[in-house]
Design an enzyme around this catalytic site. Structure first.
Site, PDB file in Angstrom:
ATOM      1  N   GLU A  43      -7.311   0.552  -3.014  1.00  0.00           N
ATOM      2  CA  GLU A  43      -5.734   0.584  -3.712  1.00  0.00           C
ATOM      3  C   GLU A  43      -4.973   0.119  -4.255  1.00  0.00           C
ATOM      4  O   GLU A  43      -4.782   0.761  -5.202  1.00  0.00           O
ATOM      5  CB  GLU A  43      -5.212   0.498  -2.043  1.00  0.00           C
ATOM      6  CG  GLU A  43      -4.128   1.134  -1.333  1.00  0.00           C
ATOM      7  CD  GLU A  43      -3.490   0.514   0.268  1.00  0.00           C
ATOM      8  OE1 GLU A  43      -2.700   1.445   0.670  1.00  0.00           O
ATOM      9  OE2 GLU A  43      -4.832   0.666   0.641  1.00  0.00           O
ATOM     10  N   GLU A  69      -2.398  -9.376   4.753  1.00  0.00           N
ATOM     11  CA  GLU A  69      -1.774  -8.075   5.288  1.00  0.00           C
ATOM     12  C   GLU A  69      -1.473  -7.743   7.036  1.00  0.00           C
ATOM     13  O   GLU A  69      -0.554  -7.447   6.833  1.00  0.00           O
ATOM     14  CB  GLU A  69      -2.852  -6.772   4.925  1.00  0.00           C
ATOM     15  CG  GLU A  69      -2.429  -6.095   4.747  1.00  0.00           C
ATOM     16  CD  GLU A  69      -2.922  -4.407   4.758  1.00  0.00           C
ATOM     17  OE1 GLU A  69      -2.509  -3.357   4.635  1.00  0.00           O
ATOM     18  OE2 GLU A  69      -4.044  -4.162   4.663  1.00  0.00           O
TER      19      GLU A  69
END
Length: 942
Positions: free
Chosen positions: A460, A736
């Site tokens: 990502e 996260e």
């Protein structure tokens, strides 16, 4: 007392004399022991002209001289005069050099391998040229569709890494400017650059997307662009060695393959095959190998943000044996960069390095990397080799080296990030809290690498707008990120233009088909929020002016999507992403209705546009967007706020949005909303109940609403989910997910699990502004706000920030019932003072102070002593609010009914109106009796 020192800087960077504009703005800081110092005038000189400036302006002052010409360099100095008429000495001369070319001066074309035999293939490119007479100055201007390491005559031209970085390649390329005069010689010279696909192609040739749906967006092969601007001693200026016909290319270099996600392969047996020697050469391809829509290469512009560099190195902290028999090196810190190994082995030996952020069951946790192989591979030369990837990076704390035995002393982790200047610090008496703040710093360092990314390790590493939108205030305190974020905003505006005002979810827009194409609240609001933050924190009015069309285009795109009623509802939204109650595989399934998030963000963005319009004297726009903001605010209140002060979504994020975005103005209703928010936080066990949108707001909403104690309990909670839970689990960066690592030490089963994600660390801004008490009260800290709010659990706390005017700091320390507060206000500024408690006798606390060091002592009432609790009859809220009772409850259950502990702790609604017994239904009488007696004994009720 005379001024001791004046320090000068040009525009947005301190690491180079080169500026990106012919009119660089100038800023200066004054160091003086004179209290309440104010500038009354200044003089600036470039050695030719001397300009007098009346007034106190000293930050981002317009360039007062004739414009810089391409290739020109001047030395600028400043001196200042204070209100008493005392004039400082001239500052140390500041070299200011034109880092840009003339309007039609860029002639370099992309070059690369003409007959590539692999996708995104690394390459060497070169050309030769002669200098026939002495050179006064030579500037190398270069860029790449990918990444490159130029060299001249075998010497690298700089220590930059992964340059020129990632931009929106279709519309914007950044060029580097390097003074290479000392690398040239009269006679033959060789100018070359080693390039690699995803390695040298880096972001340009990477495949973006999710799962198996990935593809290249920009191009298939990397390219290099460069030209020399040579000024001879006789004044003649000549462009030499421009990439194009006459350049050569080779695939013989040591870098064999590379990718941002895949990692890198090097064959060091080819190390002697370089730009200068050994390789087999053929004519280079001229022109980009681009995907449809990206064929046109934009004329590069000068860099305004610091480049990526090697910032520091970290030694091996521990050597671990895995259950499978492998050896893992632990560097003690989750970081971003790569390993450097010094080895000697037989020629042809392959050494591989695998990377992971955490261990799972004692082995490298590779599942969170998803499709990113993140592996470095090296074939040894047979001599003394230094192994380090060159055109990629890894996010890791742990590394497993296979293929060679290596001592700890021969391994180091090289930390990479954009070379920003550190400007902010926080410390306290609470070790876990300080570690949390350090985790925020490390999370920013790892993810501010060329662009602000979400994460640095998996497949990502994208510029998610929502993450940056919430983190921008924290980033602007911790580091001088003005140039970095201004550069990124240019890409945002360019991508937005191609999407009819809609801001893509990631910038650069590398996910063209993701998200459905419509505007998304909180993510697209980066267009309005980030420029506003840069103006607030750095005093940069120009960034507002430059981004104003983008700000306006964003709210107009939302208006088209939302309709004319003021609400933004019924559309695809990400909402309060990663609410801890959301299932691992459904991160957008939050407690708060996504329509509440959308309308709240819409109203705030309309207000920010109105404020920017007023500042920029766009009076008609200011009136229009002020009215639209008010209409949206009223619609929000009418639709989502009850007259009794309840939100239609009874979730913490809903209340935090209504309060922090100033959507509810009525004082009694605001008080009711704050009270309900505090009740919800308590009912949730003082554990986090917010996601990406609500988390940066909830502590402020509580403390502003008179519930500082609730904010403190929320902040210092160590149970999961909480800010400190990851710290107790050994985290060295912000995660996260609140539970990226589960309490049993296993990795969260969700497909999306990163251990280095800065967004949830946005609470650090509240630590700076509220806990320590240091905040801007006017743009650029021209006026400060000193307003510490000591937490009962802390003995001391402090914050320090290098403002555009100089060092500002606030520190408080308890001394019995007294709190001693020390504040430092930089010269040429003032500060508002708002202290807690009551000043002790002999202490005067003025509403405003000038520059200098100030000390005050106040008396802060002690927290009331908790009353004895009647065991099972005590309210759940009272049990939770008394650590003695709460600990006694859980400890007793752990002893006599351990199977009940998790359910009672995590599932109980800790409401003030419910008795403790209601949380223990269907519990055997003997257990109830033990709990009753334990709570009474712990609180002194026996």
């Amino acid at each position: 007392m005379s001024v001791a020192e004046v320090a000068l800087r040009a525009d947005l960077r301190e690491d180079t004399p080169f500026v990106a504009t012919a009119h660089p703005r100038l800023s200066w800081r004054v160091r003086t022991e004179t209290p309440d110092w104010h500038q009354s005038s200044a003089e600036l000189t470039d050695g030719t002209d001397t300009i007098a400036l009346e007034g106190d302006a000293s930050v981002l002052v317009d360039w007062p001289f004739r414009p810089l010409a391409p290739g020109e360099e001047r030395e600028v100095r400043v001196r200042v005069t204070d209100a008493a008429g005392t004039t400082s000495p001239w500052s140390v001369p500041l070299p200011v050099a034109a880092g840009f070319l003339g309007a039609d001066e860029w002639v370099a074309a992309p070059v690369g391998l003409a007959d590539a035999t692999a996708e995104a293939q690394p390459a060497l490119v070169r050309t030769s040229f002669r200098l026939e007479r002495p050179v006064r100055r030579a500037l190398l201007f270069w860029t790449a569709l990918g990444a490159a390491e130029p060299e001249i005559n075998g010497t690298p031209v700089s220590d930059d890494v992964l340059s020129p970085g990632w931009t929106s390649y279709r519309d914007r390329l950044v060029h580097e400017t390097v003074d290479v005069t000392t690398l040239l010689a009269v006679g033959d010279n060789v100018l070359g650059a080693t390039l690699g696909a995803t390695l040298a192609g880096a972001w340009y040739t990477e495949k973006y997307g999710f799962f198996t749906f990935t593809d290249r967006v920009y191009g298939d092969q990397p390219s290099f662009l460069a030209q020399l601007r040579v000024t001879y001693e006789d004044g003649l200026v000549e462009t030499l060695a421009a990439t194009g016909p006459g350049w050569e290319a080779s695939a013989d270099g040591p870098v064999r393959a590379s990718g941002i996600y895949a990692g890198e392969e090097q064959d060091l047996r080819r190390a002697a095959q370089t730009v200068s020697d050994g390789a087999t050469w053929a004519p280079a391809r001229v022109g980009a190998v681009a995907r449809p829509g990206y064929e046109t290469v934009p004329t590069p512009e000068a860099r305004i943000a610091p480049p990526v560099r090697r910032i520091q190195s970290a030694p091996v902290a521990a050597r671990l044996q895995t259950p499978s028999g492998g050896t893992v090196l632990d560097f003690g810190q989750n970081l971003v960069g790569r390993l450097r190994l010094r080895v000697r082995g037989a020629a042809g030996t392959r050494v591989t390095v695998r990377h992971a952020e955490v261990l799972d069951a004692g082995e490298l946790a590779l599942r969170p990397l998803r499709n990113a192989r993140a592996e470095a591979s090296f074939v040894l030369s047979g001599g003394d080799d230094v192994l380090e990837s060159r055109f990629t990076f890894y996010g890791f704390r742990y590394a497993q080296v296979e293929g060679v035995d290596i001592a700890d002393a021969d391994v180091e982790a090289v930390v990479l990030h954009s070379d920003l200047v550190r400007t902010g610090w926080f410390s306290s008496s609470h070790g876990l809290l300080d570690r949390l703040h350090e985790n925020v710093v490390w999370g920013m360092r790892g993810n501010f690498l060329s662009i602000p990314t979400d994460c640095p390790q998996r497949d990502e590493r994208l510029g998610w707008t929502g993450d940056l939108q919430v983190f921008a205030p924290t980033a602007s305190f911790l580091y001088d990120s003005a140039g970095f974020l201004t550069s990124w905003l240019r890409d945002l505006a360019l991508e937005q233009e191609r999407h009819d005002g809609v801001v893509p979810l990631v910038i650069p827009a590398a996910l063209p088909s993701f998200g459905g194409g419509g505007p998304v609240a909180a993510w697209g609001d980066a267009a309005t929020v980030v420029p506003s933050v840069l103006h607030e924190r750095f005093g940069d009015r120009a960034v507002l002016a430059a981004q104003y069309p983008s700000m306006r285009a964003w709210v107009e795109a939302v208006r088209r999507d939302a309709g004319d009623g003021g609400l933004w509802a019924g559309r695809m939204q990400l909402g309060d992403w990663l609410d801890p109650s959301a299932p691992p595989d459904k991160p957008g399934q939050a407690k708060v209705d996504a329509d509440i998030v959308a309308t709240a963000c819409f109203a705030r963005s309309l207000r920010l546009v109105a404020e920017a319009a007023a500042l920029l004297s766009h009076d008609a726009d200011a009136d229009l967007y002020r009215d639209l903001a008010e209409r949206s605010r009223r619609a929000f209140v009418s639709e989502y706020v009850t007259p009794a002060g309840r939100m239609m979504s009874d979730a913490p994020t809903a209340y935090a949005l209504a309060l922090r975005f100033d959507l509810v103005r009525d004082a009694p209703t605001r008080a009711a909303l704050a009270d309900r928010l505090a009740a919800l936080v308590r009912e949730g066990g003082y554990r986090i109940g917010t996601g990406f949108v609500g988390t940066p707001l909830v502590a402020d909403a509580l403390s502003d609403g008179g519930h500082l104690a609730a904010a403190e309990r929320l902040l210092l909670q160590t149970e999961c989910p909480s800010w400190l839970y990851p710290v107790t689990m050994g985290a060295t960066t912000v995660w996260e997910r609140w539970d990226s690592l589960l309490p049993d030490g296993s990795v969260n089963p969700g497909e999306m699990t990163s251990f280095n994600h800065y967004a949830l660390g946005a609470v650090a801004d509240w630590l700076h502004r509220t806990v320590a008490g240091l905040a801007p009260a006017a743009p650029g800290y021209r006026r400060l706000r000193i307003a510490p709010r000591p937490l009962a659990s802390l003995d001391h706390a402090s914050a320090r920030h290098e403002t555009p005017y100089g060092t500002a700091a606030v520190q408080w320390r308890r001394d019995g019932q007294h709190v001693r507060i020390t504040a430092v206000v930089p010269p040429n500024t003032t500060a508002e003072v708002d202290l807690p408690g009551i000043p002790v006798e002999g202490t005067t606390v003025p509403a405003t102070v000038g520059s200098g060091t100030h000390e005050w002592t106040v008396t802060v009432p002690a927290a009331p002593t908790a009353p004895p609790l009647p065991g099972l009859e005590a309210s759940l809220g009272a049990v939770l609010d008394d650590p003695r009772a709460y600990t006694a409850l859980l400890d007793t259950l752990a002893e006599v009914a351990p199977e009940r502990v998790v359910a009672v702790r995590d599932d109980t609604v800790w409401a003030a109106g419910r008795p403790l017994a209601s949380a223990l239904m269907f519990t055997p009488p003997d257990v109830l009796d033990r709990v009753d007696r334990a709570v009474r004994a712990a609180t002194g009720a026996v």
